[in-house]
Scaffold this motif. Structure first.
Motif, PDB file in Angstrom:
ATOM      1  N   THR A 258       0.820  -1.211   0.000  1.00  0.00           N
ATOM      2  CA  THR A 258       0.000   0.000   0.000  1.00  0.00           C
ATOM      3  C   THR A 258       0.855   1.262   0.000  1.00  0.00           C
ATOM      4  O   THR A 258       0.324   2.362  -0.160  1.00  0.00           O
ATOM      5  N   CYS A 259       2.168   1.131   0.183  1.00  0.00           N
ATOM      6  CA  CYS A 259       3.069   2.292   0.197  1.00  0.00           C
ATOM      7  C   CYS A 259       3.397   2.671  -1.244  1.00  0.00           C
ATOM      8  O   CYS A 259       4.051   1.898  -1.955  1.00  0.00           O
TER       9      CYS A 259
ATOM     10  N   PHE B 171      -3.077   8.721  -0.943  1.00  0.00           N
ATOM     11  CA  PHE B 171      -2.114   9.788  -1.229  1.00  0.00           C
ATOM     12  C   PHE B 171      -0.688   9.281  -1.185  1.00  0.00           C
ATOM     13  O   PHE B 171      -0.408   8.186  -0.703  1.00  0.00           O
ATOM     14  N   CYS B 172       0.224  10.098  -1.721  1.00  0.00           N
ATOM     15  CA  CYS B 172       1.628   9.743  -1.880  1.00  0.00           C
ATOM     16  C   CYS B 172       2.303   9.607  -0.514  1.00  0.00           C
ATOM     17  O   CYS B 172       2.130  10.459   0.360  1.00  0.00           O
ATOM     18  N   ASP B 173       3.093   8.546  -0.328  1.00  0.00           N
ATOM     19  CA  ASP B 173       3.754   8.265   0.954  1.00  0.00           C
ATOM     20  C   ASP B 173       5.193   8.773   0.998  1.00  0.00           C
ATOM     21  O   ASP B 173       5.942   8.403   1.909  1.00  0.00           O
ATOM     22  N   CYS B 174       5.574   9.587   0.026  1.00  0.00           N
ATOM     23  CA  CYS B 174       6.933  10.135   0.032  1.00  0.00           C
ATOM     24  C   CYS B 174       7.141  10.958   1.306  1.00  0.00           C
ATOM     25  O   CYS B 174       6.296  11.774   1.678  1.00  0.00           O
TER      26      CYS B 174
ATOM     27  N   TRP C 204       8.982   3.141   4.091  1.00  0.00           N
ATOM     28  CA  TRP C 204      10.072   2.701   3.216  1.00  0.00           C
ATOM     29  C   TRP C 204      11.238   2.178   4.043  1.00  0.00           C
ATOM     30  O   TRP C 204      11.611   2.764   5.056  1.00  0.00           O
ATOM     31  N   LYS C 205      11.802   1.057   3.600  1.00  0.00           N
ATOM     32  CA  LYS C 205      12.963   0.494   4.290  1.00  0.00           C
ATOM     33  C   LYS C 205      14.194   1.360   4.071  1.00  0.00           C
ATOM     34  O   LYS C 205      15.074   1.457   4.925  1.00  0.00           O
ATOM     35  N   LYS C 206      14.284   1.987   2.901  1.00  0.00           N
ATOM     36  CA  LYS C 206      15.330   2.973   2.624  1.00  0.00           C
ATOM     37  C   LYS C 206      14.817   3.923   1.555  1.00  0.00           C
ATOM     38  O   LYS C 206      13.853   3.621   0.843  1.00  0.00           O
ATOM     39  N   GLY C 207      15.469   5.084   1.447  1.00  0.00           N
ATOM     40  CA  GLY C 207      15.049   6.079   0.465  1.00  0.00           C
ATOM     41  C   GLY C 207      13.647   6.609   0.694  1.00  0.00           C
ATOM     42  O   GLY C 207      12.833   6.616  -0.227  1.00  0.00           O
ATOM     43  N   PRO C 208      13.312   7.089   1.919  1.00  0.00           N
ATOM     44  CA  PRO C 208      11.935   7.527   2.171  1.00  0.00           C
ATOM     45  C   PRO C 208      11.549   8.829   1.482  1.00  0.00           C
ATOM     46  O   PRO C 208      10.367   9.096   1.318  1.00  0.00           O
ATOM     47  N   CYS C 209      12.550   9.623   1.098  1.00  0.00           N
ATOM     48  CA  CYS C 209      12.250  10.941   0.522  1.00  0.00           C
ATOM     49  C   CYS C 209      12.823  11.059  -0.883  1.00  0.00           C
ATOM     50  O   CYS C 209      13.923  10.591  -1.168  1.00  0.00           O
ATOM     51  N   CYS C 210      12.059  11.726  -1.744  1.00  0.00           N
ATOM     52  CA  CYS C 210      12.582  12.066  -3.068  1.00  0.00           C
ATOM     53  C   CYS C 210      13.428  13.331  -2.944  1.00  0.00           C
ATOM     54  O   CYS C 210      13.556  13.905  -1.849  1.00  0.00           O
TER      55      CYS C 210
END
Length: 864
Positions: free
Chosen positions: A130-131, A158-161, A167-173
């Motif tokens: 669902t992420c 909605f977007c989970d960024c 997120w296990k890694k890279g949670p942000c753009c």
């Protein structure tokens, strides 16, 4: 229709007021007012009915568009601009730009998806399926270089960024990576705003949100709340048609043509608007004129089902409801400029009223959700997502209120006929999939137990033994069964991330939830029993799909509960005890124990009871047995059975009882293959098919084999074989010379049946002895299990990637483990003329092939 024309005259007068109206002066008059709500309401009472809903709808699309633009402009200049001046204390464009410039937003993206918009989920880094990311965030993230899944949104998520738990890694753009000078997430963003703006914000947001909530939950068609009565009240009404999911487009179009004498094109336009927005006015005029249309609509749609909902509403009521939606949209836009304003709106929305429990404005919206039309729901849901779900502190508070009201919200949803996507219950995916929040709700609000008990409460149709009974379901019960399945999805969200650390409270609440889950499984244990039809063919095919639908929906839940148990020894031991107790309770209800018999063969003797699959009731649904089998394997896999044998109820285990029900089920399959159940029709054949099918077998067929292995490991092998012979109804053939002689002299069909049964029995014994590729049965890892599955699939023939994916079971995260294994056992043959690339088994893996692989069907065995 004269009333319609006369009421359009004020429009020109209103236009002249644009020139004389000053939003700044109006805000200045409001500022020192002792009762700001009274002043604002007086202003709305005068202007709202003069701006909105001034006449009939349904003209040409160009006219409607021009009218909407006029209304939008008038609302902004006469209604919203004064509020913006009052809030900001200066010219709105300048004030909002300044707010945005000083704002230090949270790293959450929060982009709300529209229907059909693409979403992206990283298969390597997402905490669960669902992420998801919006396109802009995905393209600016590390996940575009990983294995990812692209889908289209159904709308509402909605977007989970920016959410570290998603997120296990890279949670942000790149866009949402927090800057080094960003404020601490614990810091109150309201403190960044001027004190006078904060005070005005609380006042304005309270007034506007209360106004919107009152109007959207308003159930009087001819009156308005105190303070909003128009200065002049005309005899102008709308005949308002509401959407439902019962009547078809054709029925609505036919009815409208008769009721309001419109053309086919106009009726189609009305029906489309009703379906899209949830309601639409189909006639405008005096009360009598609209009431006449209502009676025709009700009369024409009440013959086969409940009539379409239609109300005659005063134009001022409709106008205020329309402005209430615009006001909510305005609130959602304003808080985008400042996290401080967002926090203020969250506090206003969740502040309890004098009535106490469930008295906040957000509570009132949620608890009246099923009474609102689709358009109103969509707008306030979007506001909740833009406000409460974007503020981590208030998201938690909202989640608690959502959990407290969970049972009532779900009950309302069951009675509602709208789709789940436009129900407030659909917000569960935004709350329950956050691991820390899900566990907090499990501990503080007993969420797991609440979901399961709510689910069981809505499936009230039982047989005399208390088992679910889906046969002879009415249309209403079938409809309710379809809706209640969404609760299983909510339970899956709660369990999808297993805990790495356990508290005593979490243990207690999880085990309490397990008790409730076992009660659910006990209602499924033995449901839809079948009896072999002899002589005459069955007259009517029994209902079987509902029970298997329930089994398929619960498959991942059962697997997840086992995964949770595997992470904590104390939980596993208690779960095993509870499951064994539940199985003992199920066995105590079996009538077969009243006829004990003794079997003797080759100097060995075993006590059992008289039972024949071919004559007595048998059920393919045994979830309590199968959950115990899964937990039994975990005792071995985690070595709990070796380290804490004194804490386990091993003395209470009765191996013959453990194997009894799974063995009956496997004998049923053997007898169906032998052609003994032909007169029972296709329903039984379909059940046997799904029992072995990849969608169900993990928690059905596979667990039955495991339970037989567990029982056999604790029994004298001779006793085990004697019971197997007895249940296959072959004991006399092997134990008596006279029976063997009669068997050889029997007719050809009986000989063929018994030959097939002997083959099936030998195959079962081979599987019980030889299938070791289960973690806990043999010393293997999940990697080895997937590899063995792929080896045997590719032994049938070379396969495309999509075929292999379909042949492997998915876990709760929709993953099969194929990619981690495939390159080590297969080589890829590039597509030729057919355009399909195929995987071929590498020759060195042929030695691992087993003709009696337990997932092979007869057809598969003949192919290899």
């Amino acid at each position: 229709m004269a009333a319609a024309q006369s009421d359009r005259d004020p429009t020109s007068a209103l236009c002249s007021e644009f020139l004389n109206f000053s939003a700044k002066d109006t805000a200045s008059r409001w500022l020192p007012a002792a009762d700001l709500q009274q002043e604002v309401y007086r202003h709305l009472a005068v202007y709202v009915p003069r701006i909105l809903c001034l006449g009939p709808s349904g003209g040409s699309s160009r006219e409607e568009q021009r009218e909407e633009q006029r209304e939008e402009l008038a609302c902004q200049l006469l209604l919203l601009a004064p509020l913006e001046w009052l809030l900001l204390g200066e010219e709105p464009a300048t004030g909002l730009a300044l707010l945005q410039e000083k704002n230090q937003p949270s790293p959450l993206c929060g982009h709300v998806f529209k229907v059909g918009e693409p979403t992206y989920s990283c298969r390597e880094c997402a905490a669960d399926p669902t992420c998801v990311l919006c396109m802009q965030c995905f393209l600016g993230s590390v996940h575009k270089e990983h294995r990812y899944r692209m889908t289209t949104s159904g709308g509402g998520g909605f977007c989970d960024c920016g959410d570290a738990e998603a997120w296990k890694k890279g949670p942000c753009c790149q866009k949402h990576t927090p800057a080094a000078n960003n404020r601490d997430t614990e810091e109150d963003p309201v403190a960044q705003l001027p004190a006078d703006m904060v005070a005005r914000g609380y006042s304005i947001f309270s007034i506007i949100l209360k106004y919107a909530v009152d109007m959207l939950t308003w159930d009087q068609e001819d009156q308005l709340p105190a303070g909003l009565e128009p200065p002049e009240r005309g005899d102008t009404y709308y005949c308002m048609l509401f959407n439902d999911e019962v009547h078809t487009y054709e029925q609505v179009i036919y009815t409208l043509r008769k009721a309001v004498s419109c053309s086919q094109k106009e009726a189609v336009s009305f029906a489309t608007s009703v379906d899209r927005d949830g309601r639409k006015s189909v006639r405008y005029g005096d009360f009598q004129f609209c009431e006449q249309a209502k009676s025709v609509i009700v009369r024409n749609t009440s013959r086969q089902s409940k009539p379409l909902r239609v109300e005659v509403m005063h134009s001022s009521v409709v106008a205020h409801q329309c402005f209430a939606l615009r006001a909510l949209s305005w609130l959602g836009q304003v808080i985008q400029y400042s996290d401080g304003l967002r926090r203020i709106l969250c506090q206003v929305g969740l502040q309890r009223g004098p009535e106490g429990e469930n008295s906040s404005l957000v509570d009132q919206l949620m608890l009246n959700d099923s009474k609102m039309w689709k358009g109103a729901r969509n707008i306030y849901h979007q506001l909740l997502m833009n406000s409460l779900l974007m503020d981590l502190k208030y998201k938690k508070i909202f989640a608690i209120q959502f959990a407290k009201n969970y049972r009532r919200l779900q009950t309302d949803f069951m009675e509602d006929d709208h789709e789940r996507v436009v129900s407030v219950t659909s917000l569960s995916v935004q709350l329950f999939t956050v691991p820390t929040m899900a566990r907090m709700l499990m501990v503080e609000e007993n969420l797991m137990t609440t979901i399961i008990r709510t689910f069981v409460d809505h499936l009230r149709h039982r047989d005399l033994q208390g088992r679910f009974q889906f046969d002879r379901y009415t249309a209403q019960q079938a409809f309710k069964f379809g809706r209640v399945q969404s609760l299983i999805g909510d339970l899956k969200y709660v369990l999808i991330s297993r805990p790495s650390e356990w508290s005593d409270q979490l243990r207690m609440k999880f085990l309490e939830g397990l008790d409730a889950f076992l009660e659910l499984l006990k209602c499924m244990q033995g449901m839809d029993p079948v009896v072999r039809q002899v002589g005459q063919h069955i007259e009517m095919e029994p209902e079987w799909e509902a029970a298997f639908t329930l089994q398929m929906k619960l498959t991942h839940i059962i697997s997840m509960i086992q995964e949770w148990c595997s992470t904590d020894e104390r939980v596993l031991i208690q779960a095993y005890r509870k499951c064994l107790s539940a199985l003992s309770h199920c066995h105590s209800g079996l009538p077969d124990g009243e006829q004990p018999i003794s079997l003797s063969l080759a100097g060995h003797c075993v006590e059992t009871f008289r039972y024949q699959v071919s004559q007595d009731k048998v059920s393919i649904h045994l979830p309590v047995c199968r959950l115990l089998a899964g937990l039994h394997v975990l005792l071995s896999r985690t070595e709990v059975a070796f380290r804490f044998p004194e804490q386990l109820p091993l003395g209470e285990l009765s191996p013959p009882l453990l194997i009894e029900l799974p063995l009956r089920c496997l004998v049923l399959c053997a007898q169906v293959h032998a052609g003994m159940w032909r007169r029972n029709g296709f329903s039984l054949i379909n059940q046997i098919y799904y029992y072995h099918n990849v969608k169900c077998r993990v928690e059905m067929f596979d667990k039955d084999i495991v339970m037989l292995q567990a029982g056999a490991s604790m029994m004298d092998p001779n006793h085990f074989l004697m019971i197997v012979l007895s249940r296959f109804e072959l004991f006399n053939i092997f134990s008596s010379a006279d029976c063997r002689k009669r068997y050889r002299e029997a007719n050809k069909d009986v000989v063929q049946q018994n030959n097939t049964l002997i083959e099936e029995m030998l195959h079962l014994i081979i599987m019980v002895v030889g299938e070791r590729y289960v973690s806990g049965v043999g010393q293997v890892e999940p990697f080895d299990e997937v590899r063995r599955e792929i080896i045997h699939q590719l032994s049938i023939r070379p396969m495309a990637h999509s075929e292999l994916v379909k042949a492997l079971p998915e876990n709760g995260n929709k993953e099969t483990g194929l990619e981690r294994v495939i390159d080590s056992v297969a080589s890829f043959k590039k597509p030729g003329v057919t355009g399909r690339g195929l995987y071929e088994l590498r020759p060195e893996w042929n030695k691992h092939f087993n003709l009696y692989f337990h997932h092979y069907s007869r057809a598969d065995q003949s192919k290899v």
